[in-house]
Design an enzyme around this catalytic site. Structure first.
Site, PDB file in Angstrom:
ATOM      1  N   LYS A 126       0.827  -1.212   0.000  1.00  0.00           N
ATOM      2  CA  LYS A 126       0.000   0.000   0.000  1.00  0.00           C
ATOM      3  C   LYS A 126       0.866   1.269   0.000  1.00  0.00           C
ATOM      4  O   LYS A 126       0.439   2.311  -0.482  1.00  0.00           O
ATOM      5  CB  LYS A 126      -0.928   0.016   1.216  1.00  0.00           C
ATOM      6  CG  LYS A 126      -1.861  -1.176   1.365  1.00  0.00           C
ATOM      7  CD  LYS A 126      -2.945  -1.211   0.324  1.00  0.00           C
ATOM      8  CE  LYS A 126      -4.035  -2.244   0.629  1.00  0.00           C
ATOM      9  NZ  LYS A 126      -3.589  -3.644   0.523  1.00  0.00           N
TER      10      LYS A 126
HETATM   11  C1  LIG Z   1      -4.143  -4.793   0.013  1.00  0.00           C
HETATM   12  C2  LIG Z   1      -3.259  -5.982  -0.069  1.00  0.00           C
HETATM   13  C3  LIG Z   1      -3.421  -6.968  -1.080  1.00  0.00           C
HETATM   14  C4  LIG Z   1      -4.553  -6.928  -2.086  1.00  0.00           C
HETATM   15  O1  LIG Z   1      -4.475  -5.851  -2.972  1.00  0.00           O
HETATM   16  P1  LIG Z   1      -5.669  -5.518  -3.984  1.00  0.00           P
HETATM   17  O2  LIG Z   1      -5.878  -4.046  -3.855  1.00  0.00           O
HETATM   18  O3  LIG Z   1      -6.827  -6.293  -3.539  1.00  0.00           O
HETATM   19  O4  LIG Z   1      -5.212  -5.877  -5.327  1.00  0.00           O
HETATM   20  C5  LIG Z   1      -2.512  -8.010  -1.125  1.00  0.00           C
HETATM   21  N1  LIG Z   1      -1.521  -8.128  -0.208  1.00  0.00           N
HETATM   22  C6  LIG Z   1      -1.347  -7.217   0.780  1.00  0.00           C
HETATM   23  C7  LIG Z   1      -0.254  -7.424   1.766  1.00  0.00           C
HETATM   24  C8  LIG Z   1      -2.199  -6.111   0.887  1.00  0.00           C
HETATM   25  O5  LIG Z   1      -2.022  -5.213   1.880  1.00  0.00           O
END
Ligand SMILES: *Cc1c(COP(=O)(O)O)cnc(C)c1O
Length: 526
Positions: A126
């Site tokens: 993120k």
């Molecule tokens: C948010 C997140 C995901 C999933 O991302 P998407 O936005 O659903 O594609 C995968 N792994 C981690 C560690 C995350 O924080």
């Protein structure tokens, strides 16, 4: 700087339309970022996609990461001056990441490569978007204020299941004209994730625990957004609510950058030859990260297949395999990869908009079906187009943990459970092309499940005495000793000693929750 902004406007900046065809006049990037969502509920997408030649992609490899990102934003022709973009990118991708490459690539055996997206301050992918979006958010707000199109400061409200909340707090803390409030489910996040959030410093941030689950948090945020009386009180005080979740185009664009950049790096290192086809595998629940890879492919990156990796909440994998998206009879499952425990995948809407040739009417109908009967089915042509590019696989909880242990035992690489889901799917789906796997979190962010994986302890089963009752930080130190992996990120290692600033627990559906948000915002004036 104003003359530069004017120049960008005179060049006819790229504009944004929405996936349900409800806005009459497309809007510029800055407005799409501040608005987040279109009035009819649709998502913003750019009118035009820039194209990169193989030479242009190759030459990115000679640039540091912030300059690669700036090149790509400039090609998107956003309505900020090139000089401003370059400055904002330097601020987004510098010493806040723990390696100069920002998101390095680690080759593993059998043609599988990991794109490590977790070197930012909160140790999850993120950060790739949320270290960047706040800078562009602030610049966009300033531009709109200067043009008389915005007359309030902005309060960003986030409901989180763990990773987004901390990344948003860290990204927006200290940003002028913006405050950020986060609601997380009390008892519903890991010890590490909770401590990361409640120890955040900065005066423009606040965190509340809510008795309930993630859906209750989401419902509270939606209710606050829909409360007109509350909105006008806020407006009187000089504030408006805004959102930084993954439906915001300003979160998607930084994700496109790392797929194009990743291809360039692989060519430069000799991992692939110039123009060689590469498959990309992404652990996803909201479809945001894999959609970014699709855009990178559309823009000229020689990506062939996209592998969608699901955990036991396999709604996306079933959709890609059948053309029917169905949550009517599906139970929400808790998995070792909680950040992809999600059933309503909001960014799929953008993907379908693109695959239908931008048919806003079809999207509106499918979203209405989903709202009503909790399912929709795409037409034959759209399904065929989906199958041209996407493959999908779902990994069980047990397979996820086994994969962490097997890869560590065989290759000495310790991965987090989200990465393990994608790695296992990549092994299952791999053809002749090399595969780039999106690695989305550092192992220490999910140490509890990594410990279980290494010791063959099923989720829910009691931990042995030497591990039971340890804090997340202590458990990580135990894992580090056992595995020799002493790379626990600084932001996670010291959490037990940091002061918990936010201890309030609120009740869902009580006026006290809105009052708490209001009280926080009132401290932000003056
Ligand atoms: C948010 C997140 C995901 C999933 O991302 P998407 O936005 O659903 O594609 C995968 N792994 C981690 C560690 C995350 O924080």
């Amino acid at each position: 700087m104003n003359s530069l902004l004017d120049r960008a406007e005179n060049l006819g900046a790229n504009r944004y339309l929405d996936t349900r065809g409800t806005i009459n006049e497309p809007i510029p990037f800055t407005q799409a970022v501040i608005q987040g969502l279109a009035p009819g509920g649709g998502l913003f997408v750019p009118e035009a996609l820039p194209q990169f030649t193989l030479d242009e992609i190759t030459s990115l490899a000679e640039l540091p990461y912030p300059e690669r990102a700036a090149r790509i934003y400039e090609a998107f022709n956003i309505d900020l001056a090139d000089e401003a973009i370059a400055r904002l990118m330097d601020a987004s991708y510098g010493a806040n990441f723990d390696v100069p490459e920002v998101c390095p690539i680690t080759p593993l055996a059998d043609g599988i490569h990991l794109l490590e997206l977790w070197h930012g301050p909160t140790s999850a992918f993120k950060d790739m978007a949320l270290q960047c979006l706040p800078n562009f958010f602030a610049a966009s707000a300033a531009k709109l204020k200067g043009e008389g199109k915005l007359d309030t400061d902005l309060c960003i409200l986030v409901a989180t299941s763990g990773d987004t909340g901390k990344a948003a707090l860290e990204g927006f803390k200290g940003v002028d004209g913006v405050c950020v409030g986060v609601l997380y489910p009390d008892g519903g996040v890991s010890d590490i994730q909770r401590k990361q959030m409640v120890t955040t410093t900065g005066n423009n941030v606040h965190v509340w625990a809510l008795r309930g689950n993630f859906d209750d948090c989401q419902r509270m945020v939606k209710r606050i957004f829909a409360d007109d009386a509350f909105a006008s009180e806020l407006a009187d005080a000089g504030w408006a609510l805004s959102s930084a979740n993954s439906i915001n185009w300003g979160r998607l664009l930084p994700q496109i950058v790392y797929y194009i950049s990743g291809y360039a790096s692989m060519m430069a290192s000799g991992a692939i030859s110039a123009g060689q086809a590469l498959d990309v595998c992404v652990p996803t629940g909201n479809f945001g990260n894999i959609l970014a890879a699709w855009y990178a492919k559309q823009m000229g990156t020689p990506i062939d297949q996209l592998f969608c990796a699901s955990n036991e909440n396999r709604v996306l994998t079933d959709f890609i395999n059948t053309g029917t998206y169905d949550i009517s009879s599906r139970e929400f499952v808790l998995t070792p990869s909680p950040s992809m425990d999600i059933l309503v995948s909001s960014n799929l809407e953008r993907q379908l908009f693109e695959l239908t040739g931008r048919d806003g009417g079809a999207i509106s109908q499918w979203m209405a079906d989903l709202n009503g009967s909790r399912r929709f089915q795409v037409d034959k042509d759209t399904f065929a187009r989906l199958r041209e590019t996407f493959r999908a696989d779902a990994i069980t909880n047990a397979e996820c943990l086994e994969t962490i242990k097997r890869v560590f035992d065989e290759q000495g690489y310790l991965m987090d459970p989200h990465t393990a889901v994608a790695f296992a799917a990549a092994e299952n789906l791999k053809g002749i092309n090399p595969v780039l796997v999106a690695s989305t979190a550092h192992w220490a962010k999910f140490g509890d499940n990594v410990y279980r994986a290494l010791h063959g302890i099923a989720p829910g089963e009691a931990l042995p005495p030497e591990a039971a009752g340890l804090t997340g930080c202590q458990l990580n130190r135990l894992i580090a000793e056992e595995t020799g992996k002493h790379d626990i990120p600084a932001g996670l290692a010291g959490l037990d000693d940091a002061e918990a600033r936010f201890t309030t627990v609120l009740d869902a559906d009580e006026p006290a929750t809105e009052q708490a948000v209001e009280a926080f915002i009132s401290t932000q004036n003056g």
